[in-house]
Structure formats: C-alpha cells, structure tokens
Design a protein around this motif. Structure first.
Motif, mmCIF file in Angstrom:
data_model
loop_
_atom_site.group_PDB
_atom_site.id
_atom_site.type_symbol
_atom_site.label_atom_id
_atom_site.label_comp_id
_atom_site.label_asym_id
_atom_site.label_seq_id
_atom_site.Cartn_x
_atom_site.Cartn_y
_atom_site.Cartn_z
ATOM 1 N N SER A 82 88.522 43.105 55.664
ATOM 2 C CA SER A 82 88.721 43.970 54.198
ATOM 3 C C SER A 82 88.956 45.752 54.666
ATOM 4 O O SER A 82 88.834 46.428 54.604
ATOM 5 C CB SER A 82 87.293 43.627 54.696
ATOM 6 N N ARG A 85 91.814 46.626 54.723
ATOM 7 C CA ARG A 85 92.449 47.261 53.831
ATOM 8 C C ARG A 85 91.380 48.513 53.105
ATOM 9 O O ARG A 85 92.554 48.764 51.957
ATOM 10 C CB ARG A 85 91.989 46.333 52.881
ATOM 11 N N ALA A 88 93.703 50.931 54.823
ATOM 12 C CA ALA A 88 95.250 51.514 54.300
ATOM 13 C C ALA A 88 94.239 52.101 52.889
ATOM 14 O O ALA A 88 96.084 53.065 52.339
ATOM 15 C CB ALA A 88 95.606 50.212 54.702
ATOM 16 N N ALA A 89 94.129 52.238 52.441
ATOM 17 C CA ALA A 89 93.747 52.636 50.641
ATOM 18 C C ALA A 89 93.188 53.918 51.477
ATOM 19 O O ALA A 89 94.119 55.153 51.219
ATOM 20 C CB ALA A 89 92.545 51.923 50.021
#
Length: 154
Positions: A82, A85, A88-89
């Motif tokens: 999580s 991610r 990365a965002a």
C-alpha cells in the motif's frame, strides 16, 4: 472504498485476530508451570508465558511462530504494498510543495506503523535460541518510550 468492503475487511480482521488469540491461548494454557511464577517481561506476552513452562515448548513455539506469520507478515506485506503505491502516486505530483506536503502527511503514520510492525516482528520472529527475556524487555520498553514521544509530537 464502499461501506460493504470496509465492513468486510473489518470483520475479517476481527475474525483473524480472534482465531489467533484462541490458538495462542489454547497452546499457552495447556502448558504446565513449575518453580517461579514471575513473569520476567514488560507486558504479558504469549512467549513470556511459554517461557514459564517446565516442559519442552518446541511445538508451542512453532504454533506461535506460524500464527505470527499469518498475523504479522501478511498484513505487513500488504501495508508495504500500500505504501509503495502511495509513494508512486505522490511522486507523480508535479509540484514539489505538493509532494512535500503529501510526504509530510504520510511520514508520521509510516513511522508509527513501521515501529509497531518492527517491534512485533523482532519480538515474535526471532529464533528462540538467540532470544532472551532481557532482550524482550529492552525492545518492549524502547518501543513504548518511542511511541510516547511520537504521540506527543503529533
């Protein structure tokens, strides 16, 4: 995330926790104790109770290790995924001020989560041959002190 998914995840979390507690309690309560009945630990942890037994506890430790893998490593891997991610965002945010703000928001939560999982992994996943009650007390009290400092800073 919808309310049904949220309720389902919460229910699974509660059921897995309840099953883990039932297994560890059943394993621990069945062990005979002899001699000193003083718990040499910061908190009433399952492994500290198992150390009071006067019989071979290899099977009990194996069961506790297996339940620790399910209860600790699986969620830890999901949290790491999580956060990967999320990072990365955040890296896709164009403004440096926006990235700084997003990382600042996540940093305190990531610190607390990594300390919690780190302490649990150190306590439950270390080989019993190298573990001692004194080490567990140092780890436990260090974590509690750091936890208190983090709560006062937020």
């Amino acid at each position: 995330m919808g309310p049904r998914l949220c309720a389902g995840l919460a229910a699974v979390s509660w059921l897995v926790g309840l099953a883990n507690a039932a297994v560890e309690t059943a394993v621990t309560v069945r062990l005979p104790t002899c001699g000193r009945h003083v718990l040499n630990h910061v908190a009433c942890e399952t492994l500290a109770l198992v150390r009071l037994a006067c019989v071979d506890v290899t099977l009990s430790q194996a069961v506790i290790l297996a339940s620790s893998v399910v209860v600790l490593l699986v969620p830890c891997c999901l949290v790491a995924l999580s956060y990967a991610r999320i990072v990365a965002a955040v890296l896709r945010i164009r403004s440096s001020a926006g990235r700084r703000k997003a990382f600042g928001t996540c940093a305190s939560h990531l610190t607390v989560v990594s300390m919690s999982y780190g302490m649990a992994l150190v306590t439950y996943m270390q080989p019993r041959a190298t573990a001692s009650a004194e080490q567990d007390k140092v780890y436990g009290s260090s974590f509690e002190q750091c936890d208190i400092l983090l709560y006062f800073q937020t």
